[in-house]
Design an enzyme around this catalytic site. Structure first.
Site, PDB file in Angstrom:
ATOM      1  N   GLU A 153       5.819  -3.348   0.926  1.00  0.00           N
ATOM      2  CA  GLU A 153       5.814  -2.992  -0.508  1.00  0.00           C
ATOM      3  C   GLU A 153       5.039  -1.691  -0.619  1.00  0.00           C
ATOM      4  O   GLU A 153       3.804  -1.684  -0.591  1.00  0.00           O
ATOM      5  CB  GLU A 153       5.139  -4.096  -1.325  1.00  0.00           C
ATOM      6  CG  GLU A 153       5.899  -5.412  -1.343  1.00  0.00           C
ATOM      7  CD  GLU A 153       7.162  -5.375  -2.187  1.00  0.00           C
ATOM      8  OE1 GLU A 153       7.481  -4.320  -2.778  1.00  0.00           O
ATOM      9  OE2 GLU A 153       7.848  -6.407  -2.240  1.00  0.00           O
ATOM     10  N   THR A 171       0.810   4.770   4.935  1.00  0.00           N
ATOM     11  CA  THR A 171       0.228   3.695   5.742  1.00  0.00           C
ATOM     12  C   THR A 171       1.324   2.741   6.204  1.00  0.00           C
ATOM     13  O   THR A 171       1.293   2.246   7.337  1.00  0.00           O
ATOM     14  CB  THR A 171      -0.847   2.931   4.944  1.00  0.00           C
ATOM     15  OG1 THR A 171      -1.825   3.871   4.501  1.00  0.00           O
ATOM     16  CG2 THR A 171      -1.516   1.870   5.782  1.00  0.00           C
ATOM     17  N   GLY A 172       2.302   2.495   5.351  1.00  0.00           N
ATOM     18  CA  GLY A 172       3.410   1.621   5.735  1.00  0.00           C
ATOM     19  C   GLY A 172       4.106   2.131   6.986  1.00  0.00           C
ATOM     20  O   GLY A 172       4.431   1.364   7.897  1.00  0.00           O
ATOM     21  N   GLY A 176       0.846  -1.193   0.000  1.00  0.00           N
ATOM     22  CA  GLY A 176       0.000   0.000   0.000  1.00  0.00           C
ATOM     23  C   GLY A 176       0.874   1.234   0.000  1.00  0.00           C
ATOM     24  O   GLY A 176       2.046   1.187  -0.389  1.00  0.00           O
ATOM     25  N   SER A 177       0.324   2.325   0.469  1.00  0.00           N
ATOM     26  CA  SER A 177       1.041   3.600   0.382  1.00  0.00           C
ATOM     27  C   SER A 177       2.165   3.682   1.425  1.00  0.00           C
ATOM     28  O   SER A 177       2.130   3.014   2.466  1.00  0.00           O
ATOM     29  CB  SER A 177       0.064   4.752   0.601  1.00  0.00           C
ATOM     30  OG  SER A 177      -0.445   4.682   1.910  1.00  0.00           O
ATOM     31  N   THR A 178       3.115   4.548   1.159  1.00  0.00           N
ATOM     32  CA  THR A 178       4.233   4.736   2.089  1.00  0.00           C
ATOM     33  C   THR A 178       3.724   5.289   3.420  1.00  0.00           C
ATOM     34  O   THR A 178       4.190   4.882   4.492  1.00  0.00           O
ATOM     35  CB  THR A 178       5.292   5.664   1.459  1.00  0.00           C
ATOM     36  OG1 THR A 178       5.783   5.013   0.275  1.00  0.00           O
ATOM     37  CG2 THR A 178       6.461   5.917   2.387  1.00  0.00           C
TER      38      THR A 178
END
Ligand code: NAD
Length: 475
Positions: free
Chosen positions: A249, A231-232, A227-229
């Site tokens: 990822e 949220t990561g 997902g998005s950076t």
């Protein structure tokens, strides 16, 4: 162990099999605005029950041999193949991607290909030392229960990227699909679970609160996240107290560099699909194209020509190869970034100017030339059908611009001289650099990000190892 796969003749049969008895989340077709179906709205209590069941099932699953678990993955691939058209139609209606082109049928085909290839890998213990002083071996043991959190752009394929190696290594899995595309993942799991033993694979269809609960859960051993950076980073923080293993990822903003000796006509179609696969909603799509000044106008003209031949529309229409943005929030991001580009005086080669008042989140295929490298359309991940094309005069300048962002998922170099392209590739900060193609992933070849695009590898034997606990036996 394997039962005969359940087959669903149509997407409607699939939807009936996964629909909640009452209520649930309404999911609308992003191409038409019509109701596709209702997804269960699972709570953190449902998550709790799934984690307990997955934990109880895990030792039995881990007791099976690699050959037995591989057989189960092959049976899962057969089940996907037997339901391929119903799955593709549902995916197209929920995600928006057309049936044809590198889209819905392609994605379902990738699911069975990844399952089969992952089933086929050999993973023998590695002998690290074997001499008169003794022996040391490296083994990969199951981790336990893996939580998998996924995005809305390739919902089925990315779920398989997560669940296939996790199951193969003897873990059980709890999947949390994106709240935008839960039906696709629920349907995929329904099909796969018709041949897997009970309770090794669960899906919890909930919102961000469920994702947070999963990533901080004391009884989850690893999170596979795509997902998005942003949220990561939240997941890294919420997983810290339990020191979870993580595969991250995350977002990208992939650069492509076209060297002056490239054949503009010859590469135009591959450049186009490198950027516009899944209507640009792909993590490792080409999102910034750097073209040498000697062939700049030629590449711009060739790309514009290819773009004019690619129909966009409702996914179930067999003629279309490009679709809508999956959701309004993503449509607004693309529209604002293209507006910023045109406001700056950049040249519109094709697209921009969406037609107001039409159903669906369709944004026209857009190519923007004569744009500065610091324009937001270049510097931010647009994740949609808009490609900025930046002119450069020296390769050093192009490499510096390609490396100038905090992300580094993929990149590409385009040239008639492979050795020259390889030299440039070696200077680019990205997890994968393709030559004369972009975004071509392969289940045998490890894939992962550099910099803030994440860490940990997926695919290949290297990917399997990320789903195991390394254990040294020394004697
Ligand atoms: P997103 O980060 O908004 O959401 C992804 C998932 O995370 C969803 O299931 C969501 O419910 C969940 N989530 C949200 N907040 C959470 C939290 N605090 N804790 C736990 N889970 C939470 O991403 P998206 O918009 O669905 O996907 C698009 C992004 O994904 C893009 O940035 C794209 O580049 C990236 N992506 C990366 C890859 C890769 O392999 N690197 C592949 C596909 C997509």
């Amino acid at each position: 162990m394997s039962n005969a796969a359940t087959t669903f003749a149509t997407d409607t049969e699939l939807l009936t099999a996964i629909a909640p008895a009452t209520g649930g989340r309404e999911i609308f077709d992003p191409a038409t605005g019509e109701l596709v179906g209702r997804a269960p709205e699972h709570s953190t209590a449902d998550l709790e029950a799934a984690v307990i069941a997955a934990r109880e099932a895990q030792p039995g699953w881990a007791t099976l041999s690699h050959a037995e678990r591989s057989a189960a993955l092959n049976a899962a691939a057969d089940a996907v193949d037997a339901n391929a058209e119903a799955l593709a139609v549902l995916l197209s209606r929920e995600q928006g991607k057309p049936l044809n082109g590198p889209n819905a049928r392609f994605e379902v085909g990738a699911c069975s290909a990844w399952l089969r290839t992952t089933a086929g890998f050999e993973l023998e213990p590695e002998i690290l030392v074997d001499d008169e002083g003794g022996k040391a071996e490296m083994h990969y043991r199951p981790l336990g229960v893996v939580g998998a959190i996924g995005p809305w752009n390739w919902p089925m394929m990315i779920s398989v990227w997560q669940l296939a190696p996790a199951l193969r290594m003897g873990n059980t899995v709890v999947l949390k699909p994106s709240e935008y595309t839960p039906l696709s993942v629920l349907a995929l799991v329904k099909v796969i679970n018709s041949v897997l033993p009970e309770n090794v694979l669960h899906v919890i269809s909930g919102g961000r609160d469920v994702g947070e609960a999963l990533s901080s859960h004391a009884d989850i051993d690893k999170i596979m996240f795509t997902g998005s950076t942003a949220t990561g980073k939240a997941i890294i923080r919420s997983s810290a107290d339990t020191v979870k293993r993580l595969t991250m990822e995350l977002g990208g903003n992939d650069a492509g560099i076209v060297l002056p000796d490239a054949d503009a006509q010859g590469i135009a179609e591959d450049l186009f699909w490198g950027a516009f696969i899944n209507t640009g909603q792909t993590c490792a799509a080409l999102k910034r194209l750097y073209v040498h000044e000697d062939i700049y106008e030629e590449v711009c003209a060739a790309l514009t020509d290819v773009a004019s031949q690619m129909p966009m529309g409702v996914g179930l229409d067999e003629a279309n190869v490009l679709g809508p943005l999956q959701n309004k929030a993503q449509y607004d991001i693309v529209a604002e970034l293209v507006q910023a580009a045109t406001d700056s005086g950049a040249r519109v080669l094709t697209g921009a100017n969406p037609v107001a008042g039409q159903p669906g989140f369709f944004y026209p295929t857009t190519l923007i030339a004569d744009i500065e490298n610091d324009n937001p359309l270049v510097a931010q991940e647009q994740f949609g059908p808009a490609l900025p094309i930046i002119k450069y005069s020296s390769v050093d300048e192009a490499v510096a611009m390609a490396n100038g962002l905090e992300v580094g998922l993929g990149a590409s170099v385009w040239s008639s001289d492979i050795e020259a392209a390889r030299e440039v590739a070696a200077r680019i900060q990205a997890g994968t650099v393709w030559i004369n193609k972009h975004g071509a992933v392969d289940p045998r070849v490890p894939f992962g990000g550099a910099k803030q695009s994440g860490y940990g590898l997926e695919f290949g034997v290297a990917g399997l190892k990320h789903l195991g606990q390394p254990q040294v036996i020394s004697y």
